[in-house]
Write a protein that holds these residues in place. Sequence first.
Motif, PDB file in Angstrom:
ATOM      1  N   SER A 138       0.806  -1.231   0.000  1.00 44.03           N
ATOM      2  CA  SER A 138       0.000   0.000   0.000  1.00 44.03           C
ATOM      3  C   SER A 138       0.835   1.274   0.000  1.00 44.03           C
ATOM      4  O   SER A 138       1.906   1.327   0.608  1.00 44.03           O
ATOM      5  N   ASN A 139       0.274   2.293  -0.634  1.00 46.16           N
ATOM      6  CA  ASN A 139       0.854   3.641  -0.580  1.00 46.16           C
ATOM      7  C   ASN A 139       0.162   4.534   0.422  1.00 46.16           C
ATOM      8  O   ASN A 139       0.615   5.641   0.672  1.00 46.16           O
ATOM      9  N   ALA A 140      -0.963   4.092   0.931  1.00 51.59           N
ATOM     10  CA  ALA A 140      -1.758   4.968   1.796  1.00 51.59           C
ATOM     11  C   ALA A 140      -1.136   5.043   3.193  1.00 51.59           C
ATOM     12  O   ALA A 140      -0.399   4.163   3.613  1.00 51.59           O
ATOM     13  N   TYR A 143      -1.851   2.487   7.639  1.00 52.67           N
ATOM     14  CA  TYR A 143      -1.236   1.464   8.510  1.00 52.67           C
ATOM     15  C   TYR A 143       0.247   1.721   8.777  1.00 52.67           C
ATOM     16  O   TYR A 143       0.926   0.864   9.343  1.00 52.67           O
ATOM     17  N   ARG A 144       0.753   2.902   8.382  1.00 50.21           N
ATOM     18  CA  ARG A 144       2.196   3.115   8.545  1.00 50.21           C
ATOM     19  C   ARG A 144       2.643   3.055  10.001  1.00 50.21           C
ATOM     20  O   ARG A 144       3.755   2.663  10.304  1.00 50.21           O
ATOM     21  N   ARG A 145       1.745   3.469  10.917  1.00 48.11           N
ATOM     22  CA  ARG A 145       2.138   3.478  12.336  1.00 48.11           C
ATOM     23  C   ARG A 145       1.757   2.202  13.068  1.00 48.11           C
ATOM     24  O   ARG A 145       2.005   2.076  14.262  1.00 48.11           O
ATOM     25  N   ALA A 184       6.406   4.543   2.451  1.00 40.35           N
ATOM     26  CA  ALA A 184       6.460   5.782   3.228  1.00 40.35           C
ATOM     27  C   ALA A 184       5.790   6.920   2.458  1.00 40.35           C
ATOM     28  O   ALA A 184       5.498   6.805   1.271  1.00 40.35           O
ATOM     29  N   ASN A 185       5.573   8.001   3.153  1.00 36.01           N
ATOM     30  CA  ASN A 185       5.188   9.268   2.525  1.00 36.01           C
ATOM     31  C   ASN A 185       6.234   9.595   1.442  1.00 36.01           C
ATOM     32  O   ASN A 185       7.415   9.284   1.594  1.00 36.01           O
ATOM     33  N   CYS A 186       5.799  10.246   0.363  1.00 37.13           N
ATOM     34  CA  CYS A 186       6.718  10.449  -0.759  1.00 37.13           C
ATOM     35  C   CYS A 186       7.906  11.353  -0.403  1.00 37.13           C
ATOM     36  O   CYS A 186       9.028  11.124  -0.872  1.00 37.13           O
ATOM     37  N   SER A 187       7.697  12.357   0.449  1.00 38.21           N
ATOM     38  CA  SER A 187       8.833  13.211   0.846  1.00 38.21           C
ATOM     39  C   SER A 187       9.768  12.460   1.783  1.00 38.21           C
ATOM     40  O   SER A 187      10.992  12.617   1.717  1.00 38.21           O
ATOM     41  N   SER A 217       1.499  17.013  -8.216  1.00 42.72           N
ATOM     42  CA  SER A 217       0.996  15.641  -8.400  1.00 42.72           C
ATOM     43  C   SER A 217       0.966  14.863  -7.091  1.00 42.72           C
ATOM     44  O   SER A 217       0.274  13.845  -6.990  1.00 42.72           O
ATOM     45  N   GLY A 218       1.686  15.333  -6.087  1.00 40.59           N
ATOM     46  CA  GLY A 218       1.648  14.690  -4.777  1.00 40.59           C
ATOM     47  C   GLY A 218       0.269  14.737  -4.151  1.00 40.59           C
ATOM     48  O   GLY A 218      -0.053  13.937  -3.268  1.00 40.59           O
ATOM     49  N   ALA A 219      -0.542  15.673  -4.602  1.00 40.75           N
ATOM     50  CA  ALA A 219      -1.889  15.811  -4.019  1.00 40.75           C
ATOM     51  C   ALA A 219      -2.928  15.042  -4.820  1.00 40.75           C
ATOM     52  O   ALA A 219      -4.128  15.224  -4.612  1.00 40.75           O
ATOM     53  N   TYR A 236       2.117  25.113   3.455  1.00 35.47           N
ATOM     54  CA  TYR A 236       1.454  24.174   4.365  1.00 35.47           C
ATOM     55  C   TYR A 236       0.900  22.996   3.580  1.00 35.47           C
ATOM     56  O   TYR A 236       0.207  23.182   2.582  1.00 35.47           O
ATOM     57  N   ILE A 237       1.211  21.775   4.026  1.00 34.97           N
ATOM     58  CA  ILE A 237       0.593  20.560   3.491  1.00 34.97           C
ATOM     59  C   ILE A 237       0.155  19.761   4.716  1.00 34.97           C
ATOM     60  O   ILE A 237       1.001  19.297   5.495  1.00 34.97           O
ATOM     61  N   GLY A 238      -1.139  19.646   4.884  1.00 31.76           N
ATOM     62  CA  GLY A 238      -1.684  19.090   6.134  1.00 31.76           C
ATOM     63  C   GLY A 238      -1.088  17.736   6.505  1.00 31.76           C
ATOM     64  O   GLY A 238      -1.110  16.808   5.705  1.00 31.76           O
ATOM     65  N   GLY A 239      -0.576  17.635   7.700  1.00 30.99           N
ATOM     66  CA  GLY A 239      -0.086  16.361   8.241  1.00 30.99           C
ATOM     67  C   GLY A 239       1.281  15.925   7.745  1.00 30.99           C
ATOM     68  O   GLY A 239       1.853  14.945   8.223  1.00 30.99           O
ATOM     69  N   GLU A 240       1.805  16.632   6.740  1.00 29.83           N
ATOM     70  CA  GLU A 240       3.030  16.166   6.069  1.00 29.83           C
ATOM     71  C   GLU A 240       4.260  16.233   6.974  1.00 29.83           C
ATOM     72  O   GLU A 240       5.070  15.304   7.009  1.00 29.83           O
ATOM     73  N   GLU A 241       4.397  17.332   7.706  1.00 28.32           N
ATOM     74  CA  GLU A 241       5.612  17.492   8.525  1.00 28.32           C
ATOM     75  C   GLU A 241       5.675  16.415   9.600  1.00 28.32           C
ATOM     76  O   GLU A 241       6.730  15.808   9.840  1.00 28.32           O
ATOM     77  N   GLU A 242       4.528  16.139  10.226  1.00 26.42           N
ATOM     78  CA  GLU A 242       4.481  15.109  11.276  1.00 26.42           C
ATOM     79  C   GLU A 242       4.837  13.740  10.694  1.00 26.42           C
ATOM     80  O   GLU A 242       5.527  12.948  11.338  1.00 26.42           O
ATOM     81  N   LYS A 243       4.345  13.468   9.467  1.00 29.89           N
ATOM     82  CA  LYS A 243       4.632  12.163   8.863  1.00 29.89           C
ATOM     83  C   LYS A 243       6.138  12.013   8.620  1.00 29.89           C
ATOM     84  O   LYS A 243       6.729  10.985   8.943  1.00 29.89           O
ATOM     85  N   ILE A 244       6.757  13.040   8.060  1.00 27.98           N
ATOM     86  CA  ILE A 244       8.197  12.937   7.773  1.00 27.98           C
ATOM     87  C   ILE A 244       8.976  12.731   9.074  1.00 27.98           C
ATOM     88  O   ILE A 244       9.867  11.879   9.157  1.00 27.98           O
ATOM     89  N   ASN A 288       6.313  22.614   1.834  1.00 28.50           N
ATOM     90  CA  ASN A 288       5.738  23.644   0.951  1.00 28.50           C
ATOM     91  C   ASN A 288       5.260  23.004  -0.339  1.00 28.50           C
ATOM     92  O   ASN A 288       5.913  22.106  -0.870  1.00 28.50           O
ATOM     93  N   ARG A 289       4.131  23.490  -0.855  1.00 28.03           N
ATOM     94  CA  ARG A 289       3.656  23.065  -2.180  1.00 28.03           C
ATOM     95  C   ARG A 289       4.110  24.125  -3.183  1.00 28.03           C
ATOM     96  O   ARG A 289       3.896  25.322  -2.967  1.00 28.03           O
ATOM     97  N   VAL A 290       4.745  23.673  -4.268  1.00 30.69           N
ATOM     98  CA  VAL A 290       5.278  24.610  -5.270  1.00 30.69           C
ATOM     99  C   VAL A 290       4.693  24.278  -6.644  1.00 30.69           C
ATOM    100  O   VAL A 290       4.251  23.156  -6.879  1.00 30.69           O
ATOM    101  N   GLY A 295       7.924  15.765  -9.036  1.00 36.27           N
ATOM    102  CA  GLY A 295       9.262  15.811  -8.438  1.00 36.27           C
ATOM    103  C   GLY A 295       9.286  16.630  -7.168  1.00 36.27           C
ATOM    104  O   GLY A 295       9.038  17.835  -7.184  1.00 36.27           O
ATOM    105  N   HIS A 296       9.557  15.950  -6.063  1.00 41.09           N
ATOM    106  CA  HIS A 296       9.689  16.641  -4.773  1.00 41.09           C
ATOM    107  C   HIS A 296      11.171  16.970  -4.540  1.00 41.09           C
ATOM    108  O   HIS A 296      12.039  16.095  -4.599  1.00 41.09           O
ATOM    109  N   MET A 297      11.436  18.235  -4.286  1.00 41.29           N
ATOM    110  CA  MET A 297      12.803  18.706  -4.001  1.00 41.29           C
ATOM    111  C   MET A 297      12.874  18.966  -2.502  1.00 41.29           C
ATOM    112  O   MET A 297      11.936  19.519  -1.917  1.00 41.29           O
TER     113      MET A 297
HETATM  114  N1  LIG Z   1       1.026  14.377   0.896  1.00 39.50           N
HETATM  115  C1  LIG Z   1       1.950  14.063  -0.198  1.00 39.50           C
HETATM  116  C2  LIG Z   1       1.502  12.840  -0.921  1.00 39.50           C
HETATM  117  C3  LIG Z   1       0.778  11.867  -0.065  1.00 39.50           C
HETATM  118  O1  LIG Z   1      -0.267  11.455  -0.432  1.00 39.50           O
HETATM  119  O2  LIG Z   1       1.343  11.535   1.087  1.00 39.50           O
HETATM  120  P1  LIG Z   1       0.798  10.429   2.103  1.00 39.50           P
HETATM  121  O3  LIG Z   1       0.738   9.124   1.360  1.00 39.50           O
HETATM  122  O4  LIG Z   1       1.786  10.417   3.200  1.00 39.50           O
HETATM  123  O5  LIG Z   1      -0.567  10.839   2.592  1.00 39.50           O
HETATM  124  C4  LIG Z   1       2.018  15.251  -1.108  1.00 39.50           C
HETATM  125  O6  LIG Z   1       1.025  15.952  -1.120  1.00 39.50           O
HETATM  126  O7  LIG Z   1       2.967  15.485  -1.827  1.00 39.50           O
END
Ligand SMILES: N[C@@H](CC(=O)OP(=O)(O)O)C(=O)O
Length: 407
Positions: A138-140, A143-145, A184-187, A217-219, A236-244, A288-290, A295-297
């Motif tokens: 899975s990519n979702a 269940y990561r935790r 994992a999360n893509c970042s 495309s990450g969204a 701001y990308i909701g929840g992203e910083e905590e996941k990383i 940050n969303r750009v 491609g995530h930098m």
């Molecule tokens: N949130 C990431 C992509 C994503 O879906 O992450 P996650 O699988 O951790 O919810 C992004 O917007 O670039």
Amino acid sequence: MSSKITPAAVSLPKKIKVGVLGATGTVGQRFITLLSEHPWFIIEALGASERSKGKKYIEAVKWKQTIPLSGIGLGGVDGAISSTIDLHSDEGRVADLIVRGCTPEEFQNCQIVFSGLDADAAGEIESAFRSSDIPVFSNAKNYRRDPHVPLIVPLVNPSHLSMISQQQRLHSPPLSKGFIVTNANCSTTGYVIPLAALEKAFGPIESVLVTTMQAISGAGYPGVPSLDILGNVVPYIGGEEEKIEWETLKILGGIIDSDTNHEGTPLKTFDMHQAGGRPSLRVSASCNRVPVIDGHMECVSLRFHRRPPPSPQQVREALRAFHTEIQSLGCPSAPRKAIEVFEEPDRPQPRLDVKGTHNGAAVSVGRIRQCQVLDIKFVVLSDNVSIGAATSSIMNAEYAVLKGIVS
Ligand SMILES: N[C@@H](CC(=O)OP(=O)(O)O)C(=O)O
Ligand SMILES: NC(=O)C1=CN([C@@H]2O[C@H](COP(=O)(O)OP(=O)(O)OC[C@H]3O[C@@H](n4cnc5c(N)ncnc54)[C@H](OP(=O)(O)O)[C@@H]3O)[C@@H](O)[C@H]2O)C=CC1
């Protein structure tokens, strides 16, 4: 003590029937593109929501990949040369498959399912597949935790798949084939690969600051509204910083013996990067969303435990030399080089380098230099939909097949 998987006596895999859940989405489409060229895996079934169920795939999907959908076959390509099919032949086409509902009953013929499901739906659906003894990659995030679910970046910690047997044993009723493995999360995936290379060469990292510039495309599709992102940066990308910050510890940590359960059976647990007297790793992320499509930098600064720290040149050499088990085993989707190191002062760049020379299966690192606050800083670029999602799941499955975890 980290737990290792012992090589199983498996012969080279035969064709393996696979399903894709969330097949119409951004990640689902990338799965299909990659699987259609795969030497072992054959696409057997596609699933999506009630909106898409019962339609031909070509009618259900808004296809956004560069290869035309009409020319995409079902995979299992001997020699993995090309998926391109003769449009006038009777060979199966992905375009003609009827999209199914995401229930295990509709995927009974599949030996593996890959999930690109929206997180709102993934929790219940993936659990139902596991309970029906169907392995899920899975990519979702759901269940990561989970303390029994491996969180795998295949170029870093595939040996964590050894937790699958405990997951199956503790399931009620116990399972013989079904399990859930997450990406994992893509970042997280992009930047944890150079971190792993550096820990391998120079020992523990103590602290990391990471600032992301994440592609639209990450969204998913249609993602961020154009009026929000064109000519703009959204800090701001909701929840992203905590996941990383959290996922990094599970991935870079090991597996240790913990307690016993109520039946006296010994249990294993993820050490969250703390076993063996290692200093705890502190991570601070800013996301940050750009206005970039793919491609995530990520700008990374870090401090090593060891003093004096390695020089930028030593870091460069260690990243170039990084070779992983996935590559040594000969997983078909593994990149030849895990990390592409750039010398040019203005590379990598998403538009030029996102696919790299490994079709998005590796990461690119550049601008390696001394940091005046911590020790070393650099920039890393990763293809968020390939190594950040679909390619990683497929590599995880290849590894599981080669180790005899999936048959
Ligand atoms: N949130 C990431 C992509 C994503 O879906 O992450 P996650 O699988 O951790 O919810 C992004 O917007 O670039
Ligand atoms: N995009 C990326 O770079 C990354 C994404 N991820 C994760 O991967 C997953 C997929 O992301 P992405 O492809 O971007 O998302 P999309 O929104 O593009 O696709 C979502 C998919 O889920 C399906 N779906 C939605 N609701 C249901 C439901 N109730 N039942 C069954 N299927 C459903 C959709 O089907 P339908 O078309 O029928 O609505 C579609 O196929 C997410 O969990 C995401 O967080 C992880 C890493 C990177």
